[in-house]
Design a protein around this motif. Structure first.
Motif, short mmCIF file in Angstrom:
data_model
loop_
_atom_site.label_atom_id
_atom_site.label_comp_id
_atom_site.label_asym_id
_atom_site.label_seq_id
_atom_site.Cartn_x
_atom_site.Cartn_y
_atom_site.Cartn_z
N GLU A 49 0.79 -1.22 0.00
CA GLU A 49 0.00 0.00 0.00
C GLU A 49 0.83 1.28 0.00
O GLU A 49 0.28 2.36 -0.01
CB GLU A 49 -0.88 0.16 1.20
N ALA A 50 2.15 1.16 0.03
CA ALA A 50 2.97 2.36 0.12
C ALA A 50 2.82 3.25 -1.09
O ALA A 50 2.88 4.46 -1.00
CB ALA A 50 4.44 1.98 0.31
N VAL A 51 2.61 2.65 -2.24
CA VAL A 51 2.57 3.43 -3.48
C VAL A 51 1.39 2.99 -4.32
O VAL A 51 1.17 1.81 -4.51
CB VAL A 51 3.87 3.22 -4.29
N GLU A 52 0.61 3.95 -4.79
CA GLU A 52 -0.46 3.65 -5.73
C GLU A 52 -0.14 4.39 -7.02
O GLU A 52 -0.02 5.60 -7.02
CB GLU A 52 -1.80 4.13 -5.18
N ALA A 53 0.01 3.66 -8.07
CA ALA A 53 0.32 4.30 -9.35
C ALA A 53 -0.82 5.23 -9.75
O ALA A 53 -1.99 4.87 -9.66
CB ALA A 53 0.54 3.24 -10.42
N ASP A 54 -0.48 6.42 -10.15
CA ASP A 54 -1.47 7.39 -10.59
C ASP A 54 -1.76 7.18 -12.06
O ASP A 54 -0.86 6.90 -12.85
CB ASP A 54 -0.93 8.81 -10.36
N ALA A 55 -3.02 7.29 -12.44
CA ALA A 55 -3.39 7.06 -13.84
C ALA A 55 -2.82 8.14 -14.75
O ALA A 55 -2.55 7.90 -15.92
CB ALA A 55 -4.91 7.01 -13.96
N ALA A 56 -2.64 9.32 -14.21
CA ALA A 56 -2.12 10.41 -15.03
C ALA A 56 -0.65 10.16 -15.37
O ALA A 56 0.07 9.51 -14.63
CB ALA A 56 -2.27 11.73 -14.28
N MET A 80 6.37 11.88 -5.71
CA MET A 80 6.81 11.80 -4.32
C MET A 80 7.99 10.84 -4.16
O MET A 80 8.12 9.87 -4.91
CB MET A 80 5.66 11.34 -3.43
N PRO A 81 8.84 11.07 -3.15
CA PRO A 81 9.96 10.15 -2.91
C PRO A 81 9.51 8.89 -2.19
O PRO A 81 8.95 8.96 -1.10
CB PRO A 81 10.89 10.99 -2.01
N VAL A 82 9.71 7.73 -2.80
CA VAL A 82 9.36 6.48 -2.12
C VAL A 82 10.53 6.00 -1.26
O VAL A 82 10.34 5.35 -0.24
CB VAL A 82 8.92 5.40 -3.13
N GLN A 83 11.77 6.35 -1.69
CA GLN A 83 12.94 6.01 -0.88
C GLN A 83 14.11 6.85 -1.34
O GLN A 83 14.11 7.42 -2.44
CB GLN A 83 13.29 4.53 -1.01
N GLY A 131 11.38 8.29 2.91
CA GLY A 131 10.37 8.26 1.85
C GLY A 131 9.09 7.55 2.25
O GLY A 131 8.92 7.09 3.39
N LEU A 132 8.20 7.43 1.27
CA LEU A 132 6.88 6.85 1.50
C LEU A 132 6.93 5.38 1.90
O LEU A 132 6.06 4.89 2.62
CB LEU A 132 6.02 6.98 0.24
#
Length: 385
Positions: free
Chosen positions: A4-11, A40-43, A240-241
């Motif tokens: 759940e840390a990252v959800e790909a954005d459709a845009a 956003m920074p994930v790591q 990060g996230l």
């Protein structure tokens, strides 16, 4: 990294919004990903596991400027508070100056539209002002929902000119006190305005990691100065996230859109503590009849913590079953807990299967993975009481 840390954005990437700190993340070598419409920074280069452990042991610095910040403004505190109480189940009328409270924006059925933080200013000349912090993915809908239901003498003012950062971990207080000495005096869920490294800011002693720490709101064109000053301290590293998600999971904290949403009530989610006695008794908020009934009669399902056996994590969406094979719920968050040094998960199950110590199976890739219902948080909280 937790699923759940990252959800790909459709845009596409070109359509992503950027926080005021975006160029700093790139300079620091962060891996950037789409999240809630933002890049956003994930790591960072030291990696999610090291970032997680650094925050538990020292101090982690998070960019949370994608979150929504807005002010509710009315003629006096009572007027503004009662306008907000018509939308959320928390007691805001009795929220003292310089204090913060967690609550939920509810729909007419008592389902959760979003969760949010509400802060009453400590400044006497700001009586009638409340700061709201809402989730990034929900803020546009939240603002529209709130504005449509406010009385004429209370206004919502979006604070899109502000940035937000979070400093979390056992060294957070000392690191921040070097830049703003009065910050060390603050207690958990308190809020004050002060200068941090010469920049005017609003601080709350709160966060979403289970650790002691602060959230710092300042003008978007100045928040970078605070970020830079904090990173000069060797105890502070950017986080990060990915680690933000593993930290909040170990802390047993809900993630909106996963552990809570419009299909869950605060009582089902185990957030009873966020609804104070006066509101439980008086009602007057959306879905009050349902929530009062749930307090009186109990709920048919409840959010629980789960500790799977072995090292394999169970991810969001996995079925939860009895050892006999009956499906009794679903996992809503799951991953490996670096501090726990074991996998952990949260989910909803029928009330009859929710007692700590209950043996259940998590269905992972079609096979049952033995797990035990466990109290949360999985890692003890270390808030400054």
């Amino acid at each position: 990294m937790a699923a759940e840390a990252v959800e790909a954005d459709a845009a596409g990437a070109e359509a992503l919004l950027k926080t005021p700190l975006h160029s700093r993340h790139v300079t620091l070598g962060a891996r950037m990903v789409p999240f809630a419409g933002y890049d956003m920074p994930v790591q960072y280069p030291m990696g999610i596991l090291t970032e997680h452990n650094w925050t538990r042991e020292k101090a982690g610095l998070f960019d949370v400027s994608h979150m929504g910040q807005a002010f509710l403004l009315g003629p006096d505190h009572e007027t503004t508070a009662r306008a907000l109480e018509a939308l959320i189940p928390a007691d805001i009328v009795n929220l003292a100056p310089g204090k913060q409270r967690y609550s939920q924006l509810l729909d007419e059925n008592g389902g959760i539209l979003d969760d949010l933080m509400v802060t009453r200013s400590s400044e006497p000349d700001e009586d009638g002002a409340l700061l709201l912090i809402v989730n990034a993915a929900c803020k546009t809908a939240d603002y529209a929902h709130i504005e449509a239901r406010l009385p004429a003498n209370v206004k919502l003012v979006r604070a899109e000119h502000r940035g937000l950062i979070a400093l979390q971990g056992p060294a957070a207080a000392e690191a921040l006190a070097a830049l703003a000495p009065e910050a060390a005096e603050m207690g958990f869920m308190s809020a004050r305005s002060m200068k941090v490294s010469g920049v005017k800011a609003n601080l709350s002693r709160s966060g979403y990691t289970g650790e002691d720490g602060y959230e710092i709101s300042a003008a978007a064109n100045r928040i970078g100065e605070i970020w830079d000053a904090l990173l000069l301290d060797p105890r502070v590293k950017p986080i990060g996230l990915g680690a933000r998600d593993s930290l909040r999971l170990e802390a047993g904290l809900c993630l909106y859109g996963h552990d809570i949403d419009t299909t869950t009530s605060p009582v089902e989610a185990g957030l009873n503590w966020s609804i104070q006695k006066r509101r439980r008794e008086e009602g007057g908020f959306p879905g009050a009849a349902r929530i009062q009934r749930e307090f009186a009669e109990g709920v048919s399902r409840v959010r629980i913590g789960l500790l799977p056996e072995g090292r394999a994590p169970a991810r969001e969406g996995a079925d939860i079953a009895t050892p006999e094979g009956e499906i009794v719920g679903k996992v809503t968050s799951g991953g490996f807990g670096p501090t726990l040094n074991a996998p952990c998960a949260m989910g909803y199950v029928a009330k009859a299967h929710s007692a700590p110590g209950t043996r259940l199976d998590l269905i992972v890739r079609g096979k049952p993975l033995a797990a035990t219902v466990a109290p949360m948080p999985f890692v003890p909280n270390r808030y400054k009481r």
